[in-house]
Write a protein that holds these residues in place. Structure first.
Motif, PDB file in Angstrom:
ATOM      1  N   LEU A 137       5.767  13.385   6.755  1.00 47.02           N
ATOM      2  CA  LEU A 137       5.153  13.139   8.071  1.00 47.02           C
ATOM      3  C   LEU A 137       5.226  14.391   8.939  1.00 47.02           C
ATOM      4  CD1 LEU A 137       6.523   9.544   8.828  1.00 47.02           C
ATOM      5  CD2 LEU A 137       4.210  10.157   8.087  1.00 47.02           C
ATOM      6  N   CYS A 138       6.335  15.118   8.862  1.00 47.64           N
ATOM      7  CA  CYS A 138       6.499  16.290   9.743  1.00 47.64           C
ATOM      8  C   CYS A 138       5.753  17.505   9.209  1.00 47.64           C
ATOM      9  CB  CYS A 138       7.979  16.610   9.902  1.00 47.64           C
ATOM     10  SG  CYS A 138       8.893  15.299  10.724  1.00 47.64           S
ATOM     11  N   HIS A 139       5.645  17.603   7.889  1.00 42.58           N
ATOM     12  CA  HIS A 139       4.879  18.724   7.316  1.00 42.58           C
ATOM     13  C   HIS A 139       3.401  18.543   7.614  1.00 42.58           C
ATOM     14  CE1 HIS A 139       4.030  22.050   4.660  1.00 42.58           C
ATOM     15  NE2 HIS A 139       3.269  21.302   3.897  1.00 42.58           N
ATOM     16  N   LEU A 140       2.951  17.294   7.512  1.00 36.36           N
ATOM     17  CA  LEU A 140       1.601  16.893   7.948  1.00 36.36           C
ATOM     18  C   LEU A 140       0.506  17.706   7.256  1.00 36.36           C
ATOM     19  CD1 LEU A 140       0.407  14.725   9.795  1.00 36.36           C
ATOM     20  CD2 LEU A 140       0.237  16.432  11.622  1.00 36.36           C
ATOM     21  N   ASP A 141       0.603  17.804   5.923  1.00 28.57           N
ATOM     22  CA  ASP A 141      -0.516  18.391   5.189  1.00 28.57           C
ATOM     23  C   ASP A 141      -1.751  17.502   5.407  1.00 28.57           C
ATOM     24  OD1 ASP A 141      -1.027  20.341   2.528  1.00 28.57           O
ATOM     25  OD2 ASP A 141      -2.379  18.621   2.782  1.00 28.57           O
ATOM     26  N   PRO A 142      -2.928  18.094   5.624  1.00 30.32           N
ATOM     27  CA  PRO A 142      -4.110  17.258   5.901  1.00 30.32           C
ATOM     28  C   PRO A 142      -4.397  16.229   4.813  1.00 30.32           C
ATOM     29  CG  PRO A 142      -4.638  19.570   6.249  1.00 30.32           C
ATOM     30  CD  PRO A 142      -3.251  19.527   5.694  1.00 30.32           C
ATOM     31  N   VAL A 191      -1.266   6.750   5.591  1.00 30.44           N
ATOM     32  CA  VAL A 191      -0.814   5.350   5.626  1.00 30.44           C
ATOM     33  C   VAL A 191      -0.193   5.038   6.990  1.00 30.44           C
ATOM     34  CG1 VAL A 191       0.792   3.676   4.620  1.00 30.44           C
ATOM     35  CG2 VAL A 191      -0.465   5.231   3.126  1.00 30.44           C
ATOM     36  N   ALA A 192       0.538   5.991   7.548  1.00 29.67           N
ATOM     37  CA  ALA A 192       1.169   5.753   8.866  1.00 29.67           C
ATOM     38  C   ALA A 192       0.097   5.522   9.929  1.00 29.67           C
ATOM     39  CB  ALA A 192       2.054   6.939   9.242  1.00 29.67           C
ATOM     40  N   LEU A 193      -0.974   6.300   9.878  1.00 22.93           N
ATOM     41  CA  LEU A 193      -2.065   6.125  10.850  1.00 22.93           C
ATOM     42  C   LEU A 193      -2.780   4.800  10.606  1.00 22.93           C
ATOM     43  CD1 LEU A 193      -3.385   7.841  13.168  1.00 22.93           C
ATOM     44  CD2 LEU A 193      -5.137   8.454  11.490  1.00 22.93           C
ATOM     45  N   LEU A 234       7.133   7.293  19.201  1.00 24.89           N
ATOM     46  CA  LEU A 234       5.707   7.612  19.349  1.00 24.89           C
ATOM     47  C   LEU A 234       4.916   6.807  18.320  1.00 24.89           C
ATOM     48  CD1 LEU A 234       5.712  11.551  19.600  1.00 24.89           C
ATOM     49  CD2 LEU A 234       5.478   9.916  21.490  1.00 24.89           C
ATOM     50  N   SER A 235       3.669   6.531  18.635  1.00 24.42           N
ATOM     51  CA  SER A 235       2.787   5.960  17.614  1.00 24.42           C
ATOM     52  C   SER A 235       2.378   7.103  16.684  1.00 24.42           C
ATOM     53  CB  SER A 235       1.544   5.363  18.272  1.00 24.42           C
ATOM     54  OG  SER A 235       0.742   6.420  18.794  1.00 24.42           O
ATOM     55  N   ALA A 236       1.928   6.744  15.501  1.00 23.13           N
ATOM     56  CA  ALA A 236       1.480   7.791  14.560  1.00 23.13           C
ATOM     57  C   ALA A 236       0.366   8.612  15.208  1.00 23.13           C
ATOM     58  CB  ALA A 236       0.999   7.138  13.264  1.00 23.13           C
ATOM     59  N   ILE A 287       0.838  -1.213   0.000  1.00 24.40           N
ATOM     60  CA  ILE A 287       0.000   0.000   0.000  1.00 24.40           C
ATOM     61  C   ILE A 287       0.862   1.248   0.000  1.00 24.40           C
ATOM     62  CG2 ILE A 287      -0.287   0.197   2.528  1.00 24.40           C
ATOM     63  CD1 ILE A 287      -3.256   0.942   1.909  1.00 24.40           C
ATOM     64  N   LEU A 288       2.094   1.125   0.514  1.00 24.85           N
ATOM     65  CA  LEU A 288       2.969   2.308   0.575  1.00 24.85           C
ATOM     66  C   LEU A 288       3.371   2.775  -0.830  1.00 24.85           C
ATOM     67  CD1 LEU A 288       4.204   4.219   2.628  1.00 24.85           C
ATOM     68  CD2 LEU A 288       6.104   2.620   2.884  1.00 24.85           C
ATOM     69  N   PRO A 289       3.931   1.919  -1.678  1.00 24.13           N
ATOM     70  CA  PRO A 289       4.210   2.374  -3.049  1.00 24.13           C
ATOM     71  C   PRO A 289       2.940   2.773  -3.802  1.00 24.13           C
ATOM     72  CG  PRO A 289       4.877   0.060  -2.762  1.00 24.13           C
ATOM     73  CD  PRO A 289       4.495   0.565  -1.424  1.00 24.13           C
ATOM     74  N   GLU A 290       1.833   2.087  -3.501  1.00 21.74           N
ATOM     75  CA  GLU A 290       0.580   2.468  -4.185  1.00 21.74           C
ATOM     76  C   GLU A 290       0.186   3.903  -3.813  1.00 21.74           C
ATOM     77  OE1 GLU A 290      -2.786  -0.177  -5.380  1.00 21.74           O
ATOM     78  OE2 GLU A 290      -3.712   0.642  -3.562  1.00 21.74           O
ATOM     79  N   ALA A 291       0.314   4.231  -2.540  1.00 18.14           N
ATOM     80  CA  ALA A 291      -0.014   5.601  -2.110  1.00 18.14           C
ATOM     81  C   ALA A 291       0.997   6.598  -2.661  1.00 18.14           C
ATOM     82  CB  ALA A 291      -0.039   5.660  -0.574  1.00 18.14           C
TER      83      ALA A 291
END
Ligand code: FAD
Length: 290
Positions: free
Chosen positions: A115-120, A127-129, A146-148, A92-96
């Motif tokens: 992940l750090c920019h965290l655009d909505p 995918v991380a969540l 930390l967890s996502a 799913i990661l490459p697909e996303a």
């Protein structure tokens, strides 16, 4: 537009990076620059110092660690998109990733930056969540994990401290063969999604849904899991009425309205992309080798 004036430092070791971040006040980490540079040019951010981490060794790379896929923060999005480990163990990661911006931006953009920019609407935080990923964070004198869900605090706001750097993200892998799907609707390919849906789904030997995870991006200020929808599907065969019940929970999604569309419009797009994601994931789960 041009950025406001800033100083520039380029540490060449993690130790120097951490001591630099500990010493500086108003600093910003520069990774792939695919979000930070536009933010600087549009004068949305005014750091005194840019801390370029592109030459810090040990922050990139993809490897299996037990039942987790561990990816260094500075790993380029394009490297993950084309990586055989990711394709084999966490497709799913490459697909996303194929939906993230353009190949040119993915050549420079990093997973840590996304992940750090965290655009909505960013695909990687969704995918991380979805996968209950964990992030590794370092600061002078220590590290933490930390967890996502713990990392994502709010609209473009993470749990990172001013003196911290995200060093890696780990995705726990599903043991059972499973289906997956990442679907989104954006005005043009490469645009940020109006709504996206990510789904992992495993079937039991009786063809019933044994495990399912659903995450929605682009609708609210942060990506959202849908536990009620997951519970509505678990134990079913994904019959139309079970899917309808699960989709009904899109009406309860936290949604923001803007010039791309109203909150209700985003919820309705989420329902559409989630329907497709569930169908795809179920078909792939049924076709997965037992
Ligand atoms: P940077 O831009 O360098 O940094 C982004 C932010 O994260 C900054 O605040 C920086 O300080 C911080 N940061 C970066 N790395 C770390 C770290 N390791 N530790 C702590 N803080 C860190 N993204 C999508 O998700 N979907 C899209 O569809 C999409 N479309 C795009 C289209 C275009 C034309 C462009 C230019 C960008 C697009 N992006 C999209 C954004 C792109 O994916 C960026 O690469 C990503 O958002 C940020 O990654 P970066 O490595 O470029 O980070």
């Amino acid at each position: 537009m041009k950025p406001p004036p800033f100083d520039y430092v380029r540490p060449e070791s993690l130790e120097t990076l951490l001591s630099t971040l500990a010493r500086l006040e108003n600093a910003k980490i520069l990774a792939g620059g695919q979000s930070l540079m536009p933010m600087l040019n549009l004068r949305y951010v005014f750091p005194d110092v840019l801390v370029d981490i592109n030459r810090v060794p040990g922050l990139a790379g993809i490897r299996l660690e037990g039942d987790r896929l561990r990816i260094g923060a500075m790993t380029r999005q394009r490297a993950i998109e084309t990586d055989p480990l990711a394709a084999a163990h966490f497709p799913i990661l490459p697909e996303a990733l194929r939906l993230v911006g353009h190949r040119q931006t993915r050549n420079r953009g990093t997973i840590g930056g996304s992940l750090c920019h965290l655009d909505p609407a960013a695909e990687l935080p969704t995918v991380a969540l979805l996968a209950d990923a964990t992030v590794e964070i370092a600061r002078e004198g220590g590290t933490r994990t930390l967890s996502a869900a713990e990392f994502i605090l709010g609209y473009m706001t993470t749990a990172l401290g001013q003196d911290e750097v995200l060093t890696a993200v780990s995705f726990p892998l599903w043991h059972r063969p499973h289906g997956y799907s990442f679907q989104e609707f954006a005005r043009r390919h490469g645009d940020f999604a109006i709504a996206s849906a990510a789904c992992l789904l495993a079937l039991g030997p009786d063809g019933r849904i044994e495990r399912v995870a659903i995450a929605i991006g682009g609708v609210g200020p942060v990506p959202q899991r849908m536990p009620a929808a997951e519970a509505a599907l678990a134990g079913t065969r994904g019959e139309p009425e079970a899917v309808a019940r699960a989709l009904g929970f899109c009406d309860a999604l936290d949604a923001i309205g803007d010039f791309h569309g109203s909150a209700d419009y985003r919820r309705s797009v989420a329902r559409s992309v989630l329907r497709k994601a569930l169908g795809d994931a179920r078909d792939r789960a049924a076709a997965a080798p037992t």
